[in-house]
Design a protein around this motif. Structure first.
Motif, mmCIF file in Angstrom:
data_model
loop_
_atom_site.group_PDB
_atom_site.id
_atom_site.type_symbol
_atom_site.label_atom_id
_atom_site.label_comp_id
_atom_site.label_asym_id
_atom_site.label_seq_id
_atom_site.Cartn_x
_atom_site.Cartn_y
_atom_site.Cartn_z
ATOM 1 N N MET A 42 1.005 -1.098 0.035
ATOM 2 C CA MET A 42 0.001 0.071 0.134
ATOM 3 C C MET A 42 0.771 1.287 0.000
ATOM 4 N N SER A 43 0.407 2.189 -0.402
ATOM 5 C CA SER A 43 1.090 3.505 -0.634
ATOM 6 C C SER A 43 0.976 4.427 0.624
ATOM 7 N N ILE A 44 1.661 5.436 0.436
ATOM 8 C CA ILE A 44 1.694 6.247 1.864
ATOM 9 C C ILE A 44 0.359 7.065 2.054
ATOM 10 N N ARG A 45 -0.280 6.978 3.256
ATOM 11 C CA ARG A 45 -1.442 7.671 3.523
ATOM 12 C C ARG A 45 -1.491 9.471 3.555
ATOM 13 N N LEU A 46 -2.427 9.746 3.027
ATOM 14 C CA LEU A 46 -2.237 11.067 3.191
ATOM 15 C C LEU A 46 -3.479 11.750 3.458
ATOM 16 N N PRO A 47 -3.403 12.881 4.347
ATOM 17 C CA PRO A 47 -4.935 13.593 4.551
ATOM 18 C C PRO A 47 -5.541 13.955 3.306
ATOM 19 N N ALA A 48 -6.965 13.874 3.119
ATOM 20 C CA ALA A 48 -7.778 14.015 2.027
ATOM 21 C C ALA A 48 -7.294 15.392 1.228
ATOM 22 N N SER A 49 -7.041 16.447 1.917
ATOM 23 C CA SER A 49 -6.994 17.557 1.172
ATOM 24 C C SER A 49 -5.306 17.739 0.541
ATOM 25 N N ALA A 50 -4.384 17.134 1.114
ATOM 26 C CA ALA A 50 -3.172 16.862 0.842
ATOM 27 C C ALA A 50 -3.246 15.950 -0.501
ATOM 28 N N ARG A 51 -3.831 14.955 -0.306
ATOM 29 C CA ARG A 51 -3.998 13.912 -1.702
ATOM 30 C C ARG A 51 -4.650 14.656 -2.826
ATOM 31 N N ARG A 52 -5.708 15.455 -2.453
ATOM 32 C CA ARG A 52 -6.515 15.995 -3.554
ATOM 33 C C ARG A 52 -5.348 17.158 -4.095
ATOM 34 N N GLU A 53 -4.716 17.858 -3.397
ATOM 35 C CA GLU A 53 -3.569 18.773 -4.232
ATOM 36 C C GLU A 53 -2.917 17.966 -4.977
ATOM 37 N N GLN A 54 -2.190 16.866 -4.526
ATOM 38 C CA GLN A 54 -1.141 16.169 -5.271
ATOM 39 C C GLN A 54 -1.800 15.401 -6.574
ATOM 40 N N LEU A 55 -3.056 15.141 -6.288
ATOM 41 C CA LEU A 55 -3.672 14.499 -7.657
ATOM 42 C C LEU A 55 -3.875 15.608 -8.507
ATOM 43 N N LEU A 56 -4.403 16.744 -8.115
ATOM 44 C CA LEU A 56 -4.405 17.992 -9.344
ATOM 45 C C LEU A 56 -2.955 18.086 -9.797
ATOM 46 N N ASP A 57 -2.175 18.130 -9.055
ATOM 47 C CA ASP A 57 -0.709 18.267 -9.579
ATOM 48 C C ASP A 57 -0.133 17.318 -10.351
ATOM 49 N N VAL A 58 -0.296 16.134 -10.159
ATOM 50 C CA VAL A 58 0.039 15.199 -11.087
ATOM 51 C C VAL A 58 -1.010 14.890 -12.270
ATOM 52 N N ALA A 59 -2.010 15.109 -12.080
ATOM 53 C CA ALA A 59 -3.018 15.224 -13.447
ATOM 54 C C ALA A 59 -2.687 15.844 -14.292
ATOM 55 N N LEU A 60 -2.247 16.961 -13.996
ATOM 56 C CA LEU A 60 -1.835 18.184 -14.787
ATOM 57 C C LEU A 60 -0.780 17.758 -15.580
ATOM 58 N N GLN A 61 0.252 17.192 -14.986
ATOM 59 C CA GLN A 61 1.410 16.661 -15.888
ATOM 60 C C GLN A 61 0.871 15.518 -16.704
ATOM 61 N N VAL A 62 0.397 14.687 -16.334
ATOM 62 C CA VAL A 62 -0.271 13.607 -16.935
ATOM 63 C C VAL A 62 -0.974 13.991 -18.247
ATOM 64 N N PHE A 63 -2.122 14.817 -18.119
ATOM 65 C CA PHE A 63 -2.928 15.369 -19.039
ATOM 66 C C PHE A 63 -2.117 16.361 -20.113
ATOM 67 N N ALA A 64 -1.241 17.058 -19.534
ATOM 68 C CA ALA A 64 -0.554 17.875 -20.347
ATOM 69 C C ALA A 64 0.417 16.890 -21.519
ATOM 70 N N HIS A 65 0.738 15.880 -21.056
ATOM 71 C CA HIS A 65 1.727 15.240 -22.023
ATOM 72 C C HIS A 65 1.140 14.089 -22.903
ATOM 73 N N GLN A 66 -0.043 13.472 -22.280
ATOM 74 C CA GLN A 66 -0.916 12.591 -23.138
ATOM 75 C C GLN A 66 -1.995 12.900 -23.598
ATOM 76 N N GLY A 67 -2.768 14.122 -23.170
ATOM 77 C CA GLY A 67 -3.875 14.630 -23.508
ATOM 78 C C GLY A 67 -5.156 14.010 -22.842
ATOM 79 N N TYR A 68 -6.162 14.565 -22.953
ATOM 80 C CA TYR A 68 -7.417 14.053 -22.324
ATOM 81 C C TYR A 68 -7.898 12.668 -22.482
ATOM 82 N N HIS A 69 -7.906 12.322 -23.882
ATOM 83 C CA HIS A 69 -8.173 10.949 -24.432
ATOM 84 C C HIS A 69 -6.953 9.982 -24.075
ATOM 85 N N GLY A 70 -5.926 10.523 -24.357
ATOM 86 C CA GLY A 70 -4.728 9.445 -24.257
ATOM 87 C C GLY A 70 -4.483 9.216 -23.020
ATOM 88 N N ALA A 71 -4.840 9.839 -22.046
ATOM 89 C CA ALA A 71 -4.448 9.415 -20.447
ATOM 90 C C ALA A 71 -5.738 8.802 -19.818
#
Lengths: 196, 196
Positions: free
Chosen positions: A1-30
């Motif tokens: 299992m991965s490191i547990r994060l409090p909800a708000s921190a996880r949300r921030e991280q997801l936004l952060d990561v998702a930006l990279q992923v979508f930027a590189h692969q595009g909406y449909h590509g990711a």
DNA sequence: CTCGCTGATTACCCTTGAGTAACAATATGT
DNA sequence: ACATATTGTTACTCAAGGGTAATCAGCGAG
């Protein structure tokens, strides 16, 4: 299992990561799995924070658009004369592109543009940038013409940026701003002189 | 069963119909069935003419890009001085947008931009347009600066067009060309005067 | 120590849509 | 009329991926 994060921190991280992923692969590509993986987590976690893929993407578009707008606003606030203001505006734009690369790709590298709702989000941003530009244009031409010119300048900045980003050229935002605003400002002044 | 057509005619029709379908629904939004339906035919027929969805889409991008380039080339051929040439170039572009609406959407409304291969096709077009523009820019500034300005003008035309197409405003391409080229030409002249 | 809350996982469901194999209908030349 | 090439159709396969139900793991409070 991965490191547990409090909800708000996880949300921030997801936004952060998702930006990279979508930027590189595009909406449909990711896929949502890609996003989850990139965050070191599994899919349902993403769905604990965002109702759907669209939802996540829209959240990103909003955030990213906001960042661009505030940076332009902040930059141009201090200027008095039009020429200086023009340069500062472009400078803010190009700086944004230079150090928030992924944000530019998300917003204008597109994948957004072909979806009703996504396109609206992007349009809202460009429209607001255009609005910020409008004061620079002489008031004594008809409003439709004004709007045309405002959007012309927005497109201009986008066109210049896209070429650089696409080709992976790295650039000096400040130099670019000077070069581009020279062209733009000269153009704007001349347009003001004729009543067309 | 639908009306039988000779292979070459069917191919033309499919390209025609596919352009409309993709322009309105985007690459990912449109299925091969959608294309087939729009042509009054079934899916395998489409695959008799194009190896894959990508293949079909690339064929369209090529065709459409070609159309834009030749129209600009034809329009600017007759002009002598830079100012006139600028206006004629923009006029050709805006006319193309005005009466080949779907072509603009396919190329720049995007859905193309996020795919490696598709993006290349689009870039090739914008690069060639930029190339056509370069002669208008004073030769006594450095080449990178020249390229920047050329792409700036391409982006400018795109930005103006996108706003109009997105909002469904209908417009007079010739008027638009005059307004926009006034701005652009004035800008270009000033840039030439300073060694920056 | 254990109850319960929050954060994370496994293992699925189900639709969509690209691509194809096998077969049916319509021409066309002899 | 009949063989043959050409054009179409029906009916599928198969993978990808969005979304979810059920379940598990850690951790703080009583």
């Amino acid at each position: 299992m991965s490191i547990r994060l409090p909800a708000s921190a996880r949300r921030e991280q997801l936004l952060d990561v998702a930006l990279q992923v979508f930027a590189h692969q595009g909406y449909h590509g990711a896929s949502m799995n890609d996003v989850a993986d990139a965050a070191g987590v599994t899919k349902p976690v993403v769905y604990q924070h965002f109702d759907s893929k669209r939802d996540l993407y829209l959240a990103l578009l909003d955030e990213v658009g906001e960042r661009l707008l505030t940076q332009i606003a902040k930059a141009t606030a201090g200027a008095t004369d039009g020429k200086h203001q023009t340069e500062l505006g472009f400078r803010a734009y190009f700086r944004w592109v230079a150090d928030d690369h992924d944000a530019f790709l998300l917003l204008f590298g597109s994948g957004a543009r072909r979806d009703e709702e996504f396109n609206d989000a992007v349009r809202k941003v460009t429209a607001q940038v255009a609005e910020a530009i409008k004061p620079l244009i002489t008031a004594d031409i008809d409003p439709e013409h004004q709007r045309t010119l405002a959007h012309a300048l927005v497109g201009l900045a986008e066109g210049v940026s896209r070429r650089l980003v696409d080709n992976g050229v790295d650039f000096d935002p400040d130099l670019l701003a000077r070069q581009v605003s020279d062209l733009a400002w000269a153009g704007l002044r001349v347009v003001g002189r004729k009543i067309s």
